[in-house]
Enzyme design. Structure first.
Site, mmCIF file in Angstrom:
data_model
loop_
_atom_site.group_PDB
_atom_site.id
_atom_site.type_symbol
_atom_site.label_atom_id
_atom_site.label_comp_id
_atom_site.label_asym_id
_atom_site.label_seq_id
_atom_site.Cartn_x
_atom_site.Cartn_y
_atom_site.Cartn_z
ATOM 1 N N GLU A 79 9.026 -4.533 -23.150
ATOM 2 C CA GLU A 79 9.590 -3.929 -22.711
ATOM 3 C C GLU A 79 9.589 -2.142 -23.634
ATOM 4 O OE1 GLU A 79 13.830 -4.521 -22.660
ATOM 5 O OE2 GLU A 79 13.603 -7.061 -21.744
ATOM 6 N N GLU A 116 11.412 -15.074 -18.741
ATOM 7 C CA GLU A 116 12.562 -15.591 -18.866
ATOM 8 C C GLU A 116 13.432 -15.911 -17.412
ATOM 9 O OE1 GLU A 116 14.027 -11.894 -20.715
ATOM 10 O OE2 GLU A 116 11.942 -12.070 -22.044
HETATM 11 O O1 9MR Z 1 19.411 -13.416 -23.542
HETATM 12 C C1 9MR Z 1 19.814 -12.355 -24.847
HETATM 13 C C2 9MR Z 1 20.831 -12.391 -25.203
HETATM 14 O O2 9MR Z 1 21.406 -13.245 -26.135
HETATM 15 C C3 9MR Z 1 21.130 -11.474 -26.349
HETATM 16 O O3 9MR Z 1 22.447 -10.814 -26.085
HETATM 17 C C4 9MR Z 1 20.213 -9.875 -25.645
HETATM 18 C C5 9MR Z 1 20.291 -8.375 -26.744
HETATM 19 O O4 9MR Z 1 19.516 -7.724 -25.912
HETATM 20 O O5 9MR Z 1 19.145 -10.474 -25.957
HETATM 21 C C6 9MR Z 1 19.045 -11.088 -24.564
HETATM 22 O O6 9MR Z 1 17.667 -11.819 -24.534
HETATM 23 C C7 9MR Z 1 17.050 -10.386 -23.631
HETATM 24 C C8 9MR Z 1 15.258 -10.587 -23.848
HETATM 25 O O7 9MR Z 1 14.832 -11.112 -25.250
HETATM 26 C C9 9MR Z 1 13.877 -9.615 -23.682
HETATM 27 N N1 9MR Z 1 14.737 -9.561 -21.970
HETATM 28 C C10 9MR Z 1 16.071 -9.366 -21.481
HETATM 29 C C11 9MR Z 1 16.338 -10.322 -21.599
HETATM 30 C C12 9MR Z 1 17.782 -10.717 -21.164
HETATM 31 O O8 9MR Z 1 18.631 -9.845 -21.911
#
Ligand code: 9MR
Length: 591
Positions: free
Chosen positions: A174, A282
């Site tokens: 990102e 994802e």
């Molecule tokens: O699914 C993840 C969630 O449990 C966490 O709280 C969150 C915190 O940043 O991150 C989520 O995963 C993210 C992933 O690492 C990067 N792309 C977006 C995902 C969803 O927010």
């Protein structure tokens, strides 16, 4: 002589089919395995949580994971804040559980993620006096180098620990901004303390630490036109500069309503043109107010597209296993529901060439025979059956639960001949009666079509325009305005089995703009049926309707003629103007 031989061969074949398909399915059936189904296309993965502060889906959803997936990503447990909470103090315990699970079950592991602005401890960006480097007006070369050293040490520590078991890494996550004026996210602490080339430094280091690892750049909204062009520019610049990058990670946090398939396809082409491998990293498809069936259709289209691009897509990971443990809360975006049962979306991607309910029926049974207490006597998949080969007593059956799109037909004779009786779901099934008069039956998927389409019509008012109600054109209408009742009759030309009817009313029209509800839609009306066009029966009655589209399932009925009969053309008593854009009747020919 010859003819007789052929007949006896056919009867042997028929007997074989009847016997082999007569076993009732047990209640707990074995689900098809997605990783098996997609093994010639790409890895099918899921994100799991093993971190101590989250529900550990690796264990709570373990059975589904083992059967359905062959690739694992840690939803949180391989992010910097988890792996290196304090400088030089690495924590590999919980991700170790994930690695063991993957090894025990023959799965690969995607690494997520080495360098990100999120979930990265504050200490990465503090100078020796404890001040945030990324917040300084001027960052010195010494400060910059300190942050680079920490980033490289993190990459080295993590990649060395995991070695080749983690075959690919989202090296940077990102980094491209949503702001059209820039490519890189300007507020990233990495950009502010190192500069935009932190990305190249990270990839070079990762490649140096493990030249076998496939290195990915990963981002959200990566197919959206506002952003994908800038991601491509950044990747091109890296490639031109000789930076070791092997793949593009498209996150895929999508919904039933978007992005469109063509948008996704355009983006796949753009990334593929760079010579990069593509991982969908994802994937989850939020309901966004839609139904689970619409979600299934969307998953089906998406996977159809992924298969078309399986020469560049090598991995598709769902961001979670079941809706009870999704980061998207009540959007229910995954393939399994909160009770860990497969959703229509799961069945939809089992075979993307068929409707989800056909896939489900073929595996899980299309028809459940119930006794008068509502208990399951036996569940059968589509096929041909001899009555005397059933392992339950048809006499005891008092109800049928038939999956959408399927039809049960009993025949008087053994070889599916003679008189026939048709059924869809019903609570008034007389098994005893059929056991007396039938000898065989079939369960089949019938693709019901709109059989009223372009058939001849007769109306009591505005006959000249009545054909517009069945012309398949949602813009032309039959709009009588006189004194109700109004009716229009359609001659289907032969007898049909009907299972559904649809009326598209005033609100669906171009003037109304396709609104869902309106008092100007017909309020009271019914579907009437007839064998001879003289004697009529009511098949289904609607009262107090305001919906623009009235879509009704019918208990199976047979008819040669159908009639839409409207007694109240709107909910406003002074307005007697009926507007019918389309009157559709679905069914299959009786023979
Ligand atoms: O699914 C993840 C969630 O449990 C966490 O709280 C969150 C915190 O940043 O991150 C989520 O995963 C993210 C992933 O690492 C990067 N792309 C977006 C995902 C969803 O927010």
């Amino acid at each position: 002589m010859k003819k007789q031989r052929i007949i006896s061969i056919i009867s042997i074949l028929v007997a074989f089919v009847l016997i082999s398909s007569s076993t009732a399915l047990a209640d707990s059936y074995m689900l098809p395995s997605l990783s098996e189904i997609y093994k010639d296309h790409f890895h099918i993965g899921t994100a799991v949580s093993v971190a101590s502060w989250a529900p550990k889906t690796l264990f709570s959803h373990g059975d589904i994971i083992k059967r359905q997936f062959n690739s694992l990503t840690a939803e949180n447990a391989m992010k910097p804040d988890y792996l290196q909470p304090r400088p030089g103090v690495f924590n590999f315990r919980e991700p170790g559980n994930l690695i063991r699970f993957a090894e025990d079950n023959d799965m690969v592991v995607r690494g997520h993620t080495l360098v990100w602005h999120g979930q990265t401890p504050d200490w990465f960006f503090r100078d020796k006096s404890g001040n945030r480097i990324d917040e300084k007006a001027v960052v010195t070369e010494e400060d910059r180098q300190l942050v680079i050293d920490r980033m490289e040490a993190h990459i080295e520590g993590v990649m060395t620990h995991f070695g080749d078991i983690v075959y690919c890494w989202d090296v940077v996550n990102e980094a491209v901004t949503d702001d059209a004026a820039h490519i890189h996210r300007q507020d990233s602490p990495w950009v502010r303390s190192v500069g935009e080339d932190f990305i190249k430094i990270a990839f070079r280091k990762a490649h140096e630490v493990n030249p076998n690892a496939k290195l990915f750049y990963n981002d959200y909204n990566a197919v959206a036109p506002y952003k994908r062009g800038r991601i491509v520019s950044m990747l091109k610049d890296m490639i031109n500069d000789g930076v070791p990058i092997h793949g593009m990670g498209i996150q895929g946090h999508w919904s039933v309503n978007g992005p469109s398939i063509s948008e996704i396809e355009d983006a796949l082409k753009m990334y593929a043109d760079l010579g990069l491998e593509i991982h969908i990293t994802e994937l989850d498809v939020g309901l966004d107010g839609a139904t689970e069936e619409q979600q299934a259709e969307r998953y089906r289209e998406i996977f159809q597209l992924f298969k078309k691009y399986d020469h560049v897509i090598t991995s598709v990971t769902l961001w979670g296993v079941a809706d009870d443990a999704s980061w998207r809360g009540d959007e229910d975006p995954l393939l399994f529901n909160r009770n860990h049962e497969p959703k229509p979306a799961f069945w939809a991607i089992v075979d993307t060439d068929k409707p989800w309910y056909v896939n489900k029926a073929e595996c899980n049974g299309a028809v459940m025979f119930k006794n008068n207490a509502g208990e399951n006597l036996g569940t059968l998949v589509p096929g041909e059956y001899a009555l005397d080969s059933l392992d339950f007593k048809l006499e005891e059956a008092a109800g049928l639960e038939v999956i959408k799109g399927h039809l049960v037909t009993f025949y008087e004779l053994e070889d599916l001949q003679g008189d026939a009786w048709h059924f869809i779901s019903t609570d008034e099934f007389n098994g005893a009666d059929l056991a007396n008069k039938a000898k065989s039956f079939t369960i089949q998927y019938v693709d019901a079509a709109n059989i009223a389409l372009n058939k001849s019509v007769e109306a009591n008012v505005r006959q000249d325009r009545a054909h517009r109600a069945v012309d398949g054109d949602n813009v032309s209408s039959w709009s009588p305005s006189d004194e109700p009742p109004y009716w229009v009759t359609v001659d289907l030309e032969e007898p049909y089995l009907l299972n559904r009817w649809v009326v598209k009313l005033q609100g669906t029209g171009p003037l109304a703009g396709g609104i869902a509800e309106s008092p100007l839609n017909a309020a009271d009306f019914k579907l009437m049926i007839s064998e001879d066009g003289v004697n009529w029966l009511d098949a289904d009655t609607v009262e107090g309707n305001t919906a623009s589209v009235c879509d009704r399932d019918l208990n199976l009925v047979t008819a040669r003629y159908v009639r839409l009969y409207v007694t109240r053309p709107t909910s406003l008593d002074i307005n007697k103007n009926l507007v019918v854009y389309e009157f559709e009747v679905y069914g299959m020919p009786l023979e």
